[in-house]
Design an enzyme around this catalytic site. Sequence first.
Site, short mmCIF file in Angstrom:
data_model
loop_
_atom_site.label_atom_id
_atom_site.label_comp_id
_atom_site.label_asym_id
_atom_site.label_seq_id
_atom_site.Cartn_x
_atom_site.Cartn_y
_atom_site.Cartn_z
N SER A 183 37.72 32.90 36.43
CA SER A 183 38.37 34.17 36.76
C SER A 183 38.65 35.00 35.52
CB SER A 183 39.67 33.92 37.53
OG SER A 183 40.65 33.35 36.67
N SER A 216 48.60 30.43 36.93
CA SER A 216 47.94 29.11 36.86
C SER A 216 46.48 29.17 37.35
CB SER A 216 48.72 28.12 37.73
OG SER A 216 48.09 26.87 37.77
N PRO A 217 45.56 28.50 36.62
CA PRO A 217 45.75 27.69 35.41
C PRO A 217 45.70 28.48 34.11
CG PRO A 217 43.49 27.52 36.13
CD PRO A 217 44.18 28.40 37.15
N GLY A 218 45.46 29.81 34.19
CA GLY A 218 45.53 30.62 32.98
C GLY A 218 44.29 31.42 32.63
N GLY A 219 43.42 31.66 33.60
CA GLY A 219 42.20 32.43 33.32
C GLY A 219 42.49 33.82 32.79
N ASP A 255 58.44 32.71 41.36
CA ASP A 255 57.62 33.45 42.32
C ASP A 255 57.18 34.77 41.69
OD1 ASP A 255 56.51 34.88 44.39
OD2 ASP A 255 58.13 34.52 45.80
N LYS A 300 43.20 41.90 47.35
CA LYS A 300 42.31 41.14 48.23
C LYS A 300 42.03 41.97 49.48
CE LYS A 300 42.94 38.02 45.13
NZ LYS A 300 41.93 37.74 44.11
#
Length: 354
Positions: A183, A216-219, A255, A300
């Site tokens: 990503s 997460s995970p940090g792209g 959040d 999205k």
Amino acid sequence: MNTLFMHCRPGFEGEVCAEISEHAARLGVAGYAKGKPQSASAEFVCSEEGGAERLMGELRFNQLIFPRQWARGGYVELPESDRISVLLAQLVDFPVFGSLWLEVLDSNEGKELSTFCRKFEVPLRKALEKAGRLVDDPGRPRLLLTFISGRRVFVGVASASNSALWPMGIPRLKFPREAPSRSTLKLEEAWHQFIPREQWEQRLGDDMTGVDLGASPGGWTYQLVRRGMLVTAIDNGPMAESLMDTGLVQHLMADGFTWQPKHPVDWMVCDIVEKPARTTSLIETWLGEGLCREAVVNLKLPMKQRYAEVRRLLDRMEATFKARKIRVSIACKQLYHDREEVTCHLRRLDLKPR
């Protein structure tokens, strides 16, 4: 020269047709749009002379959402043997070009033609230069040849400054091996798409701060760290250890839709899977309340009426900021690395320089 040809992501031909038809109606250009499902292309066939040229003159390509590339022109059938002579004859009434791009569609058939195009480009370029049809001048129109097959090509023209940054609108970005997820390429492409390269040092500097919501995970965090920014990563999931080891990332288990920074940051980025209306509210809060100067956020898309929904949300954002009397630039594009989504870039224009 009266057809506007557009590349797109396979499956989004209908969105391109809806978008360009809306613009054509607004500008009073008569014609009709068509696009075969999964063909990775669509066309707007103008019913009046000069219609395609007027559309390209009135519209800025970077303001279109779903088209990846565009050109005005027409189809040419080619023989098996002497394709170059036929193309030269077809180009007699065209202007002298300043650049040449050979393109294929983003489909299995298109990929099979890539090798042919690479081999064909060298002799074609030499022939065009010898005939005085091609010079090295970025200010002149670009010749765009989209090969549908070895025997059929769309011969098109576009302004180099009002068309895609890359052939077919597809950037050649290399996936960094140290990035935690693929990503990361979405955000890197967004930098290229929305921020002029000469402004990167000023707007993506190593003295800046950023927030990654749903990190997460940090792209996406990786891209901010790569620019040297101090990053706050918001996610209840784990972050890649390689990013935490840089000392530039603070990971908060929270959040992304409710957390807010104590002090404004330079950048907010967000790629959370959520209904686009809720993500739009998040954008309106962060930009509207001055929590960040710039943002890149993915929306999205729903299963149906995708262009209509994106248009509705962009109009909503514009109306919200106008009602608050704040100046925000809004850009939106379906990037090559996007899937069922579009990427929005927003920037506050009324804040004091850092």
